[in-house]
Design an enzyme around this catalytic site. Structure first.
Site, PDB file in Angstrom:
ATOM      1  N   HIS A   1       0.809  -1.218   0.000  1.00  0.00           N
ATOM      2  CA  HIS A   1       0.000   0.000   0.000  1.00  0.00           C
ATOM      3  C   HIS A   1       0.845   1.273   0.000  1.00  0.00           C
ATOM      4  CE1 HIS A   1       0.837   0.916   4.277  1.00  0.00           C
ATOM      5  NE2 HIS A   1       0.869  -0.398   4.421  1.00  0.00           N
ATOM      6  N   ASP A   2       0.392   2.260  -0.769  1.00  0.00           N
ATOM      7  CA  ASP A   2       0.949   3.614  -0.775  1.00  0.00           C
ATOM      8  C   ASP A   2       2.383   3.699  -1.290  1.00  0.00           C
ATOM      9  OD1 ASP A   2      -1.393   4.959   0.569  1.00  0.00           O
ATOM     10  OD2 ASP A   2      -0.839   3.573   2.168  1.00  0.00           O
TER      11      ASP A   2
ATOM     12  N   GLY B   1       5.031  -1.215   2.890  1.00  0.00           N
ATOM     13  CA  GLY B   1       4.242  -0.022   2.656  1.00  0.00           C
ATOM     14  C   GLY B   1       5.064   1.247   2.501  1.00  0.00           C
TER      15      GLY B   1
END
Length: 256
Positions: free
Chosen positions: A120-121, A138
């Site tokens: 994520h991200d 992440g």
């Protein structure tokens, strides 16, 4: 006209451009946008929140815009943005964003090899090659034209600079500055990426300046002192300024 296998599922609310090929057993969820001229081979999953550009080839078993593997995720409406001309190989997984940034980004002209994971991200630039089974935790940032070999493990929040070459099987919890080869165990600076820079059209003069900059940077126990030596002794070309800015903005510290 799109060519969609009768054995594929495309949600009625999915938005799709023209001339896409959707193979058998693909699944395309709602709240997805796909551009033109993409090829999804069999058994590709495009999950909620995907934004995919044009001219990408996605191989069997890939799952894009998956739910983040983050216990803080509470179902917020986030996306996974993928650009153009990417080759996304078998079993690649890319998570969508969280409330932290809202978006996971993969740029253009990247080769993402089999079984690698982007959490994520993360933000992946353009022209990168990422090897089999490499894993990004992440909010990792990878700048343009990085080459990351197979089974490399990257700690969350690190940044990897442009034109690096990272040895297969490496692990890093610190930033990897641009233009270098990083490897050995534990991971460390292993010289300037001479072959990679020459292949990308860097002049001998620029490569020499980069080499001298790293010699000065690592000659001091304190990186700030090394940066001051660079500023005093080497012309501040765009390449040298990028190196300086990278080191000064590093939050986790750079490998030594």
């Amino acid at each position: 006209m799109n060519h969609i296998s009768p054995l594929a599922y495309v949600h009625p609310e999915a938005q799709m451009g023209d001339n896409n090929v959707i193979g058998p057993f693909c699944f395309i969820d709602k709240n997805t946008v796909i551009g033109d001229n993409n090829t999804l081979q069999n058994s590709v999953t495009i999950n909620y929140g995907a934004r995919i550009g044009s001219n990408n080839e996605i191989f069997p078993g890939a799952s894009l815009s998956t739910k983040p593997q983050d216990l803080k995720f509470r179902g917020e409406d986030t996306i996974c943005q993928i650009g153009d001309n990417n080759s996304i190989r078998e079993n690649v997984t890319i998570s969508r964003g969280t409330a932290s940034k809202g978006t996971t980004i993969v740029g253009n002209n990247n080769l993402l090899m089999e079984n690698m994971h982007i959490a994520h991200d993360c933000v992946i630039g353009n022209g990168c090659i990422i090897g089999n089974s490499t894993k990004f935790a992440g909010e990792v940032v990878v700048d343009d034209n990085a080459i990351i070999s197979a089974t490399v493990l990257c700690h969350q929040f690190i940044r990897i600079g442009s034109y690096v070459m990272i040895q297969g099987g490496s692990r890093t919890s610190q930033d990897i500055p641009p233009y270098i080869i990083a490897g050995k165990e534990p991971i460390r600076y292993a010289g300037v990426n001479l072959i990679g820079l020459r292949r990308r059209g860097f002049s001998n003069e620029t490569i020499t300046q980069i080499h001298d900059a790293y010699r000065l940077l690592y000659s001091k126990g304190v990186l700030a002192e090394g940066i001051e030596e660079i500023k005093k002794n080497i012309p501040l070309t765009p390449e040298i300024q990028y190196l300086i800015d990278f080191v000064q903005s590093s939050k986790r510290g750079i490998i030594r």
